[in-house]
Scaffold this active site. Sequence first.
Site, PDB file in Angstrom:
ATOM      1  N   TYR A 171     -20.189  -9.633 -19.076  1.00  0.00           N
ATOM      2  CA  TYR A 171     -20.603 -10.891 -19.704  1.00  0.00           C
ATOM      3  C   TYR A 171     -21.118 -10.722 -21.123  1.00  0.00           C
ATOM      4  CZ  TYR A 171     -24.801  -8.877 -17.624  1.00  0.00           C
ATOM      5  OH  TYR A 171     -25.788  -8.004 -17.234  1.00  0.00           O
ATOM      6  N   LYS A 175     -26.568 -19.721 -22.230  1.00  0.00           N
ATOM      7  CA  LYS A 175     -26.426 -18.983 -23.490  1.00  0.00           C
ATOM      8  C   LYS A 175     -25.850 -19.893 -24.564  1.00  0.00           C
ATOM      9  CE  LYS A 175     -25.172 -14.721 -21.092  1.00  0.00           C
ATOM     10  NZ  LYS A 175     -24.109 -13.796 -20.702  1.00  0.00           N
ATOM     11  N   ASP A 226       0.827  -1.202   0.000  1.00  0.00           N
ATOM     12  CA  ASP A 226       0.000   0.000   0.000  1.00  0.00           C
ATOM     13  C   ASP A 226       0.866   1.258   0.000  1.00  0.00           C
ATOM     14  OD1 ASP A 226      -2.072  -1.688   0.070  1.00  0.00           O
ATOM     15  OD2 ASP A 226      -2.816  -1.116   2.059  1.00  0.00           O
ATOM     16  N   CYS A 241     -59.094   2.194   1.840  1.00  0.00           N
ATOM     17  CA  CYS A 241     -59.680   3.288   2.600  1.00  0.00           C
ATOM     18  C   CYS A 241     -60.275   4.275   1.600  1.00  0.00           C
ATOM     19  CB  CYS A 241     -58.590   3.968   3.434  1.00  0.00           C
ATOM     20  SG  CYS A 241     -59.076   5.581   4.043  1.00  0.00           S
ATOM     21  N   GLU A 264     -22.622  -6.439 -15.082  1.00  0.00           N
ATOM     22  CA  GLU A 264     -23.462  -6.278 -13.907  1.00  0.00           C
ATOM     23  C   GLU A 264     -22.649  -5.621 -12.802  1.00  0.00           C
ATOM     24  OE1 GLU A 264     -26.370  -7.505 -14.681  1.00  0.00           O
ATOM     25  OE2 GLU A 264     -27.478  -7.725 -12.799  1.00  0.00           O
ATOM     26  N   GLU A 305     -23.420 -19.650 -16.963  1.00  0.00           N
ATOM     27  CA  GLU A 305     -22.661 -18.767 -16.070  1.00  0.00           C
ATOM     28  C   GLU A 305     -23.561 -18.249 -14.958  1.00  0.00           C
ATOM     29  OE1 GLU A 305     -21.054 -16.014 -19.017  1.00  0.00           O
ATOM     30  OE2 GLU A 305     -22.823 -14.763 -18.868  1.00  0.00           O
ATOM     31  N   TYR A 317       2.429   1.919  -3.315  1.00  0.00           N
ATOM     32  CA  TYR A 317       1.368   2.362  -4.228  1.00  0.00           C
ATOM     33  C   TYR A 317       1.058   3.842  -3.990  1.00  0.00           C
ATOM     34  CZ  TYR A 317      -3.139   2.571  -6.633  1.00  0.00           C
ATOM     35  OH  TYR A 317      -4.166   2.912  -7.471  1.00  0.00           O
ATOM     36  N   CYS A 354     -57.106  10.698   3.954  1.00  0.00           N
ATOM     37  CA  CYS A 354     -56.547   9.821   4.985  1.00  0.00           C
ATOM     38  C   CYS A 354     -55.058  10.145   5.155  1.00  0.00           C
ATOM     39  CB  CYS A 354     -56.718   8.366   4.558  1.00  0.00           C
ATOM     40  SG  CYS A 354     -55.805   7.197   5.578  1.00  0.00           S
ATOM     41  N   CYS A 369     -60.766   1.912   8.319  1.00  0.00           N
ATOM     42  CA  CYS A 369     -59.363   2.255   8.105  1.00  0.00           C
ATOM     43  C   CYS A 369     -58.645   2.397   9.454  1.00  0.00           C
ATOM     44  CB  CYS A 369     -59.241   3.553   7.314  1.00  0.00           C
ATOM     45  SG  CYS A 369     -57.526   4.094   7.147  1.00  0.00           S
ATOM     46  N   LYS A 415     -33.826 -19.721 -12.541  1.00  0.00           N
ATOM     47  CA  LYS A 415     -33.824 -19.117 -11.208  1.00  0.00           C
ATOM     48  C   LYS A 415     -33.850 -20.198 -10.140  1.00  0.00           C
ATOM     49  CE  LYS A 415     -34.380 -14.546 -11.542  1.00  0.00           C
ATOM     50  NZ  LYS A 415     -35.517 -13.916 -11.088  1.00  0.00           N
ATOM     51  N   CYS A 434     -57.500   6.287   9.788  1.00  0.00           N
ATOM     52  CA  CYS A 434     -58.392   7.444   9.943  1.00  0.00           C
ATOM     53  C   CYS A 434     -59.812   7.037  10.318  1.00  0.00           C
ATOM     54  CB  CYS A 434     -58.393   8.281   8.667  1.00  0.00           C
ATOM     55  SG  CYS A 434     -59.166   7.469   7.265  1.00  0.00           S
ATOM     56  N   LYS A 474     -25.868 -16.032 -12.660  1.00  0.00           N
ATOM     57  CA  LYS A 474     -26.704 -14.851 -12.838  1.00  0.00           C
ATOM     58  C   LYS A 474     -26.460 -13.958 -11.626  1.00  0.00           C
ATOM     59  CE  LYS A 474     -31.288 -13.365 -14.189  1.00  0.00           C
ATOM     60  NZ  LYS A 474     -31.324 -12.139 -13.393  1.00  0.00           N
ATOM     61  N   ASP A 502     -26.758 -10.901  -9.135  1.00  0.00           N
ATOM     62  CA  ASP A 502     -27.892 -10.090  -8.705  1.00  0.00           C
ATOM     63  C   ASP A 502     -27.441  -8.650  -8.492  1.00  0.00           C
ATOM     64  OD1 ASP A 502     -30.468  -9.619  -8.135  1.00  0.00           O
ATOM     65  OD2 ASP A 502     -30.407 -10.388  -6.092  1.00  0.00           O
TER      66      ASP A 502
HETATM   67  S1  IVH Z   1     -26.910 -11.685 -20.354  1.00  0.00           S
HETATM   68  C1  IVH Z   1     -29.480 -10.168 -23.868  1.00  0.00           C
HETATM   69  N1  IVH Z   1     -25.563 -12.724 -18.321  1.00  0.00           N
HETATM   70  O1  IVH Z   1     -29.960 -10.504 -15.724  1.00  0.00           O
HETATM   71  C2  IVH Z   1     -29.014 -10.836 -22.632  1.00  0.00           C
HETATM   72  N2  IVH Z   1     -27.319 -11.211 -17.848  1.00  0.00           N
HETATM   73  O2  IVH Z   1     -32.731 -11.094 -16.347  1.00  0.00           O
HETATM   74  C3  IVH Z   1     -28.448  -9.902 -21.668  1.00  0.00           C
HETATM   75  N3  IVH Z   1     -27.617 -10.726 -15.476  1.00  0.00           N
HETATM   76  O3  IVH Z   1     -30.541  -7.627 -17.634  1.00  0.00           O
HETATM   77  C4  IVH Z   1     -28.152 -10.442 -20.344  1.00  0.00           C
HETATM   78  N4  IVH Z   1     -25.977 -12.003 -14.742  1.00  0.00           N
HETATM   79  O4  IVH Z   1     -28.873  -7.505 -15.673  1.00  0.00           O
HETATM   80  C5  IVH Z   1     -26.562 -11.908 -18.700  1.00  0.00           C
HETATM   81  N5  IVH Z   1     -24.276 -13.683 -16.642  1.00  0.00           N
HETATM   82  C6  IVH Z   1     -25.253 -12.863 -17.014  1.00  0.00           C
HETATM   83  C7  IVH Z   1     -26.012 -12.127 -16.083  1.00  0.00           C
HETATM   84  C8  IVH Z   1     -27.053 -11.316 -16.546  1.00  0.00           C
HETATM   85  C9  IVH Z   1     -26.936 -11.165 -14.407  1.00  0.00           C
HETATM   86  C10 IVH Z   1     -28.770  -9.821 -15.443  1.00  0.00           C
HETATM   87  C11 IVH Z   1     -28.744  -8.679 -16.427  1.00  0.00           C
HETATM   88  C12 IVH Z   1     -29.959  -8.848 -17.281  1.00  0.00           C
HETATM   89  C13 IVH Z   1     -30.849  -9.643 -16.385  1.00  0.00           C
HETATM   90  C14 IVH Z   1     -31.878 -10.410 -17.183  1.00  0.00           C
END
Ligand code: IVH
Length: 680
Positions: free
Chosen positions: A229, A295, A34, A437, A177, A114, A37, A442, A413, A319, A416, A116, A118
Amino acid sequence: MNFNEAKARHAELVEEIRRHDHAYYVLAQPTISDRDYDRLYHELLDLEKQFPQLLTPDSPTQRVSGQPLKEFKQVQHLQPMLSLDNTYSQEDVRDFVNRVQKLLPDEKLEWIVEPKIDGLAINLRYEHGVFTCGSTRGDGTTGDDITANLRTIRSIPARLHSGIGVSPVALLEVRGEVYLTKMGFEKLNAERQAAGEEEFANPRNAAAGSLKQLDPRNVAKRPLDIVVYGLGQVEGEPQQPQQHDQMLAWLKALGFKTPDRTWHCRSADELLAAIEALDQVRRKFAYETDGAVIKLNSFAQREIAGFTSKAPRWSIAYKYAAEQAETRLNGITVQVGRTGALTPVAELEPVFLTGSTISRATLHNEDYIREKDIRIGDTVKIEKAGEVIPAVVDVVLARRTGKEVAFRFPTQCPECGSRISRAPGIDEGDEGVVWRCLNPDCPAQVRGRLEHWCARGAMDIEGGGEVLVRQLVQTGLVSDVAGLYALTLSDVAGLERMGEKSARNFLDGVAASKQRDLWRLLFGLGILHVGAGVAKALGRGFATLDDVFAASVDQLTDCEDIGEVIAQSVVQWHGDPRNRQLIERLRKGGLNFKSALYQPKAKAGPLAGKIFVLTGTLPTLKREEATAKIEAAGGKVSSSVSKKTDYVVAGAEAGSKLDKAQKLGVKIIDERELLRLCGA
Ligand code: IVH
């Protein structure tokens, strides 16, 4: 040191710091202490102070800079940002594979799985290797320009890594993301709790809230990160990847962080095994995951499979089942929302569930409680199902003791004491399960409308949260949103626990909100069916608020993305004399009624009704200038080539759009011809 020496040293320092940043933030393998750097960093700072000419926006010193913004600018994505269809069962995955195989008979299909992530989808634009613009997904076509905020994320390269002597790609859009790490999320919430601020429901909301900060200095304090991605528009890259796995490798080489793990699969069985394997490891990732994304690997096959209006046909999100927890139901309270809806809320023994402590959950409505026979004192199962608000999903009957008490829904309600009704059809999908209501005055409804108006997604008035709004309504200072604009400093500072500084800040926020764009105001009014997306559509279709309210149902539905139900609702809202009065008071308050999003319909002009697509670098005109010229002549500029395209304007290093234009037989012109058509 003379200028040339300084310039050389500057380049060295920038390169070295960039290398260390990449090692630390992307590869998680620090290569320097650090202290060392910091020494490099300060040398760079000093050099730039001495020779300000050397300072460019992509310097490592510029990660946190710039003034707080008033409002985000809107940017148009060069390629639309789509979403994904969701599935929840193995059967769905098999159906999906069969469906795609039907679109591509005789083809061998290879899939990538891959995580997903959040978080929040964002688009990063690089021009000649330099990060120039970053935006949110928005409505898929246009999003918020959050460049300054994204610059603070150290794993986003300010400049693409490229091989020595390799010229960087002319234009590159990268999709990914942005997320808050699980650890960062817990820390942030702990801090917010200590400061008496509202906690974020989940890491995704926290990431979204962080990126929407108007001051990049605040964003820099949040532990945001990114995984990429996908690609959007690419121009001037002769060796573009042809498959997803190649693309991920390419993006990695350019300096980005890509998904932790991916799987190659050749059948539905292999896909299901990969989904299971991901489920086993995903809790170890730094980010929250809620599914697996499947994909097609080959880009050529993707092209054939194509898209629906919302999502690609070659990809799907699986999901995972939401995680559940069991806890005791201590009591049930009934909340009154801004539309008057009475929602029963479970008061729970606090329990930890996927990243946060839950003490309240929705019970939806009276019928739900009765059908599930949920009683006070029961042990219940709760679930976070992607939604912000957790829900009670079941009773654990085995734990019943007989001491539980049935809940009696109120007959008036709770706020109120007014009459309540279960008349159907007030809301979409509302077949009369919701008690409302009937008193528009209210206090709970008034508060709800005010909080909604002040919310970040609407008029964005800092400080206009639950606590202050409650005080304003309770003291009778404010009874509707127009009342905010008549408040004085002594009004607000006179409230309990309100310092003069906070009062001033709040009133500054109220004053600033007068300038907000029309769509925010429209959304803030809380008209039934007018969410943020619809409000933006209205903002694109109409120049002023008065034009919106002067329009008939037919004229409203002429506007893109506005259907009959919405149009009726807008007309009905304005039909109420109380609402019309409110608008007049807002006008007197000095609020902006004009729309910056307004796009006049195809104007008269030499190019009326003609659709253009721009590709490559034009000799004299910048992309924005060419667009302005075309629009001024009545034409429209679109981001992708289709059969509807009239002209493709091609410049140097034109990309795949040129190929597509040739394939479709669309007329291709150069800048000179464009200027001639515009009548310049
Ligand atoms: S591909 C046209 N890959 O999920 C396809 N999306 O439910 C574009 N997301 O809007 C999305 N991880 O925000 C892709 N490995 C991943 C992802 C991913 C999260 C999100 C993304 C997308 C949403 C769709």
